[in-house]
Scaffold this motif. Structure first.
Motif, PDB file in Angstrom:
ATOM      1  N   TYR A 169      57.231  16.283  26.425  1.00  0.00           N
ATOM      2  CA  TYR A 169      55.806  16.261  26.756  1.00  0.00           C
ATOM      3  C   TYR A 169      55.019  17.336  25.993  1.00  0.00           C
ATOM      4  N   LEU A 170      55.709  18.354  25.511  1.00  0.00           N
ATOM      5  CA  LEU A 170      55.004  19.455  24.839  1.00  0.00           C
ATOM      6  C   LEU A 170      54.400  19.018  23.506  1.00  0.00           C
ATOM      7  N   ARG A 171      55.007  18.037  22.879  1.00  0.00           N
ATOM      8  CA  ARG A 171      54.488  17.564  21.583  1.00  0.00           C
ATOM      9  C   ARG A 171      53.653  16.282  21.711  1.00  0.00           C
ATOM     10  N   GLU A 172      53.642  15.695  22.885  1.00  0.00           N
ATOM     11  CA  GLU A 172      52.878  14.458  23.084  1.00  0.00           C
ATOM     12  C   GLU A 172      51.382  14.780  23.160  1.00  0.00           C
ATOM     13  N   THR A 173      50.564  13.963  22.484  1.00  0.00           N
ATOM     14  CA  THR A 173      49.119  14.188  22.450  1.00  0.00           C
ATOM     15  C   THR A 173      48.425  13.324  23.495  1.00  0.00           C
ATOM     16  N   THR A 174      47.578  13.987  24.299  1.00  0.00           N
ATOM     17  CA  THR A 174      46.819  13.283  25.334  1.00  0.00           C
ATOM     18  C   THR A 174      45.417  13.861  25.398  1.00  0.00           C
ATOM     19  N   PRO A 175      44.453  13.135  25.935  1.00  0.00           N
ATOM     20  CA  PRO A 175      43.095  13.685  26.090  1.00  0.00           C
ATOM     21  C   PRO A 175      43.080  14.754  27.182  1.00  0.00           C
ATOM     22  N   PRO A 176      42.119  15.677  27.119  1.00  0.00           N
ATOM     23  CA  PRO A 176      42.023  16.715  28.154  1.00  0.00           C
ATOM     24  C   PRO A 176      41.558  16.142  29.481  1.00  0.00           C
ATOM     25  N   ARG A 177      41.935  16.843  30.571  1.00  0.00           N
ATOM     26  CA  ARG A 177      41.487  16.475  31.915  1.00  0.00           C
ATOM     27  C   ARG A 177      40.807  17.677  32.544  1.00  0.00           C
ATOM     28  N   GLU A 178      39.853  17.395  33.409  1.00  0.00           N
ATOM     29  CA  GLU A 178      39.146  18.479  34.085  1.00  0.00           C
ATOM     30  C   GLU A 178      40.099  19.209  35.039  1.00  0.00           C
ATOM     31  N   PRO A 179      40.035  20.540  35.085  1.00  0.00           N
ATOM     32  CA  PRO A 179      40.872  21.264  36.042  1.00  0.00           C
ATOM     33  C   PRO A 179      40.429  20.966  37.465  1.00  0.00           C
ATOM     34  N   PRO A 180      41.353  21.042  38.433  1.00  0.00           N
ATOM     35  CA  PRO A 180      40.976  20.786  39.823  1.00  0.00           C
ATOM     36  C   PRO A 180      39.986  21.832  40.319  1.00  0.00           C
TER      37      PRO A 180
END
Length: 543
Positions: A169-180
């Motif tokens: 998962y450390l190298r997988e690219t994903t969009p950012p999410r808002e912090p809780p």
């Protein structure tokens, strides 16, 4: 940010929480973290053993009250932190352990396949020594889980939290999410506040017992004012040393294990316990009698009642509750101050008579340590003297591993305390404890951390030797020929010297070492008698 790797999400989340320093050791599974954190401006202090990463994060947390972060790799790397994390748990140090796990693509539920560093359930290893554990199951969960884990570690009662991340998962690219969003602050609602104030107002001999929760909530000033109002002596636990200034008129000058301070407990008709659970080390395994009336302030009602049952429990942050507690003033402050000063003089005279080397050691520390210095001790005889009898000038100026009692804490924790950049750290350790993490002299030299390590070399495990002597047993496993600690330190590029005893030469060298801009090691060849706050010398004995 269009897309970020999982490692970058972790770095972003730590940065957003104000993290400035992390401690870790690279492994094949966590290398992307080092790459990502380098871009955030967060300082990475690379250590030579994972236990050092855990202890350093603990030392950083105790010195600052902020989150300490340890980065370790999968399996044995994670397991190597468990002793350090257990100490953080027992002492309520807010530490976040970020450990990688094997790739999610190679894991099969309920099957250990033999993947490099694989364990059946890595998170479960941490369950007994953490507040909680999280394992992320998708790369896009990393940032939000970091925020949740960090918030939980810092939430009273503070403590360590585990975060596991499958390495792919450390190298997988994903969009950012808002912090809780942070939870709303609880409104203080204490229906028993007036009743507690009445009980304290009617007390003839009130006493305040302040623990680590009081220090962590910055309740010192409020407690000091309340103590003066009640003319009540304040006994601080090991975790609360430095809560009140050393010249406060109500501060008991020595630990409760000294008979003179123990009398204050025995005489009290009402005890106000603030941020404490009355553990065995402070109460001499509960040989101290329960007080006639007990009022407890604690963030956890169960924690407040597990050893001595309170008559009234006020659940909430120590500082806020104490500030809301307004009993009537009572006379007697001047008499109390005179008595406490007399106790301090009597105890100092007895130490000077019974253990003059310890008296010299303590007086030198008091004389040469700057106001800004922090002391970090190990589980060693010299450390027990510091933990019990050194006059700690301010909160967070002493770290003493009496939560779990982990030998080997002192030196690696001092690295974390020094990484705060708040001044010189003096580490007091024995020859046995120093050897646990002596390889991190490399870290000390590489990072040029402002640490003076005082190694009291008595040729073995001095406390255990004393135990065998007390039982009339031959020495087994407690004596050895010490290595050349001075030569060893110098081989790492760390300045070092040696001295015999705690006389003038020790005073001169320690002063020079503390004034230096470089790290250094001072080896003291000496044997000390354990103080009264160690269990074999507790004055209260079972009947």
């Amino acid at each position: 940010m269009a897309g970020r790797t999982g490692a970058q999400h972790l770095g972003d989340a730590l940065k957003a929480r104000g993290t400035e320093v992390v401690f870790g050791l690279p492994g094949v599974h966590n290398l992307p973290l080092w790459e990502a954190l380098a871009d955030t401006g967060i300082r990475i202090v690379g250590v030579r053993h994972e236990q050092t990463a855990g202890y350093a994060a603990d030392g950083y947390a105790r010195a600052t009250g902020k989150l300490g972060v340890a980065l370790v790799t999968t399996g044995p790397g994670a397991a190597n932190t468990l002793g350090a994390v257990g100490e953080a748990m027992a002492s309520a140090a807010p530490v976040l352990v970020v450990a990688t796990d094997i790739p999610s693509t190679l894991k099969r539920p309920g099957v250990v396949r033999g993947v490099l560093h694989e364990t059946s359930d890595q998170q479960a290893m941490f369950a007994p020594v953490t507040k909680a554990g999280f394992t992320v199951h998708r790369a896009d969960q990393i940032g939000t889980t970091v925020h949740r884990a960090a918030r939980l570690a810092l939430m009273p009662q503070t403590g360590p939290v585990y975060l596991g991340i499958p390495t792919d998962y450390l190298r997988e690219t994903t969009p950012p999410r808002e912090p809780p969003a942070p939870p709303a602050e609880r409104v203080l609602d204490l229906p028993d506040l007036a009743r507690a104030a009445d009980v304290l107002s009617s007390a003839k001999r009130p006493l305040i017992w302040a623990g680590g929760g009081a220090l962590r909530s910055d309740a010192g000033e409020a407690i000091g004012k309340l103590a003066e109002r009640l003319a009540a002596p304040v006994i601080t636990t090991f975790a609360a040393r430095g809560l009140l200034p050393v010249d406060h008129p109500c501060l008991a000058p020595n630990p409760v294990h000294t008979p003179e301070v123990g009398e204050l407990w025995d005489e009290a008709d009402v005890v106000l316990a603030i941020g404490t659970d009355f553990d065995g080390l402070m109460t001499q395994n509960w040989l101290m009698p329960a007080p006639p009336k007990l009022v407890a302030i604690n963030v956890d009602a169960f924690d407040a009642a597990k050893n001595y049952k309170p008559d009234i429990t006020l659940v909430g942050d120590a500082r806020r509750v104490v500030e809301s507690l307004r009993p009537a003033s009572r006379p007697g402050l001047e008499d109390l101050t005179v008595r406490l000063a007399s106790i301090g003089r009597r105890v100092r005279r007895r130490i000077r008579t019974e253990e003059p080397q310890a008296a010299d050691f303590l007086s030198t520390l008091e004389e040469v340590l700057p106001e800004s210095s922090m002391l970090v001790t190990d589980m060693c005889v010299a450390g027990y003297w510091v933990g019990g009898f050194h006059r700690v000038r301010a909160p967070r100026k002493l770290a003493y591993p009496m939560g779990w009692g982990t030998l080997g804490y002192g030196f690696p924790a001092s690295l974390g305390a020094a990484a705060t950049g708040s001044g010189r750290v003096v580490c007091v350790t024995g020859d046995g404890g120093f050897l646990y993490a002596v390889g991190d002299l490399a870290t000390l030299a590489e990072e040029q951390l402002p640490v003076t390590v005082v190694v009291v070399d008595d040729g073995g495990y001095g406390m255990l030797r004393f135990d065998q002597d007390q039982e009339g047993l031959p020495h087994r496993g407690v004596d050895w020929d010490s290595p050349d600690f001075v030569g060893l330190a110098r081989s790492f590029g760390v300045h070092a010297d040696r001295v015999s005893g705690f006389g003038r030469a020790f005073r001169r060298l320690l002063s020079e070492f503390i004034e230096s801009d470089e790290p250094n090691v001072l080896v003291v060849r000496a044997k000390l008698m354990p103080p009264v706050n160690t269990s074999p010398r507790w004055p209260r004995k079972p009947r």
